[in-house]
Structure formats: C-alpha cells, structure tokens
Design a protein around this motif. Structure first.
Motif, PDB file in Angstrom:
ATOM      1  N   TYR A  99      27.801 -21.569  -9.862  1.00  0.00           N
ATOM      2  CA  TYR A  99      26.567 -21.827 -10.610  1.00  0.00           C
ATOM      3  C   TYR A  99      25.480 -22.321  -9.673  1.00  0.00           C
ATOM      4  O   TYR A  99      25.198 -23.508  -9.608  1.00  0.00           O
ATOM      5  CB  TYR A  99      26.831 -22.826 -11.742  1.00  0.00           C
ATOM      6  N   GLN A 100      24.871 -21.418  -8.955  1.00  0.00           N
ATOM      7  CA  GLN A 100      23.782 -21.730  -8.034  1.00  0.00           C
ATOM      8  C   GLN A 100      22.491 -21.887  -8.842  1.00  0.00           C
ATOM      9  O   GLN A 100      22.091 -20.949  -9.534  1.00  0.00           O
ATOM     10  CB  GLN A 100      23.617 -20.604  -7.007  1.00  0.00           C
ATOM     11  N   GLU A 101      21.846 -23.041  -8.768  1.00  0.00           N
ATOM     12  CA  GLU A 101      20.611 -23.298  -9.498  1.00  0.00           C
ATOM     13  C   GLU A 101      19.649 -24.068  -8.609  1.00  0.00           C
ATOM     14  O   GLU A 101      20.053 -24.942  -7.846  1.00  0.00           O
ATOM     15  CB  GLU A 101      20.898 -24.106 -10.772  1.00  0.00           C
ATOM     16  N   THR A 102      18.385 -23.732  -8.745  1.00  0.00           N
ATOM     17  CA  THR A 102      17.353 -24.443  -8.003  1.00  0.00           C
ATOM     18  C   THR A 102      17.019 -25.742  -8.723  1.00  0.00           C
ATOM     19  O   THR A 102      17.392 -25.947  -9.889  1.00  0.00           O
ATOM     20  CB  THR A 102      16.071 -23.608  -7.883  1.00  0.00           C
ATOM     21  N   MET A 103      16.279 -26.597  -8.042  1.00  0.00           N
ATOM     22  CA  MET A 103      15.821 -27.848  -8.654  1.00  0.00           C
ATOM     23  C   MET A 103      14.998 -27.542  -9.906  1.00  0.00           C
ATOM     24  O   MET A 103      15.168 -28.200 -10.942  1.00  0.00           O
ATOM     25  CB  MET A 103      14.990 -28.645  -7.652  1.00  0.00           C
ATOM     26  N   LEU A 107      15.860 -28.800 -13.695  1.00  0.00           N
ATOM     27  CA  LEU A 107      14.898 -29.552 -14.507  1.00  0.00           C
ATOM     28  C   LEU A 107      14.564 -28.802 -15.789  1.00  0.00           C
ATOM     29  O   LEU A 107      14.383 -29.410 -16.852  1.00  0.00           O
ATOM     30  CB  LEU A 107      13.642 -29.861 -13.696  1.00  0.00           C
ATOM     31  N   GLY A 108      14.475 -27.471 -15.715  1.00  0.00           N
ATOM     32  CA  GLY A 108      14.244 -26.656 -16.906  1.00  0.00           C
ATOM     33  C   GLY A 108      15.395 -26.775 -17.893  1.00  0.00           C
ATOM     34  O   GLY A 108      15.194 -26.848 -19.107  1.00  0.00           O
ATOM     35  N   LYS A 109      16.615 -26.803 -17.380  1.00  0.00           N
ATOM     36  CA  LYS A 109      17.791 -26.976 -18.232  1.00  0.00           C
ATOM     37  C   LYS A 109      17.765 -28.341 -18.907  1.00  0.00           C
ATOM     38  O   LYS A 109      18.073 -28.478 -20.085  1.00  0.00           O
ATOM     39  CB  LYS A 109      19.069 -26.803 -17.419  1.00  0.00           C
TER      40      LYS A 109
END
Length: 116
Positions: A99-103, A107-109
């Motif tokens: 689960y690669q996610e940007t900052m 924050l959107g999640k």
C-alpha cells in the motif's frame, strides 16, 4: 503507506487504543469502516469497490492483531509519527509495501474517514 503488523506481534494490545482511525483490530475480530470514523452509508473505496460503512467484514488475521489498510493513515493529521509503531514493544508495526501512498493521499484518506 499503510502499516501492517507482522508476526513479531506478541499480542500485548498496546497499539489498538493508540489508533485515531480505529484501524487496528484484535485477531479474529470483524471490522467495519464506520468503527471510529464519521463514515455512514455507502462509499466507494480506492479500488473502486462499493462498501456499506457499517458492514462487518471478515478479519484480516486470525493469528495476530491486524491493521485495515483502507483505514490506516500512518496517523497523518493526528500525530507526528504512527502511534502504533511508537508504542509497540517489539517493533511489529511496520510499513506495508503493498500500500504505497503519498503524504497527500494519507491526508486525503484522513479527511475521508473523518469528514464532518
């Protein structure tokens, strides 16, 4: 990226109450998106799957505590670092490479899970 709990887990339970998104569950316990969030009704997840937020879902692990990736924000918007990893006495809370996610995505999640 979301975090996961690896098999180093000793079942101490220190991580569970620290999660601001209620993304951590005991082994064998069903989870839902509405647990500890403001989500209600039907939503569409990142993988384009619709889900009723109150639906009880099968546990992701029957052996150790587990983290629901769709609820994990690495504590972004709440704390400086992931609280589960901070309190884990055996370093069992680790990045989940699936689960690669940007900052910005994290924050959107967080905003998605806790919209007022």
């Amino acid at each position: 990226m979301a975090l996961k709990i690896n098999d180093e887990c000793i079942w101490c339970g220190a991580c569970e109450p620290e999660c601001p998104n209620n993304a951590i569950y005991e082994q064998g316990v069903e989870w839902s998106l509405s647990d500890g969030t403001s989500l209600k009704g039907q939503v569409v997840l990142k993988n384009n799957e619709p889900l009723d937020t109150s639906q009880r879902n099968a546990p992701l692990s029957n052996d150790i505590f587990y983290i629901v990736p769709d609820k994990c924000t690495e504590c972004q918007g709440f704390h400086e670092s992931p609280r589960c990893a901070d309190v884990c006495p055996v370093d069992a809370c680790v990045p989940d490479e699936m689960y690669q996610e940007t900052m910005d995505e994290l924050l959107g999640k967080k905003e998605f899970l806790h919209a007022e």
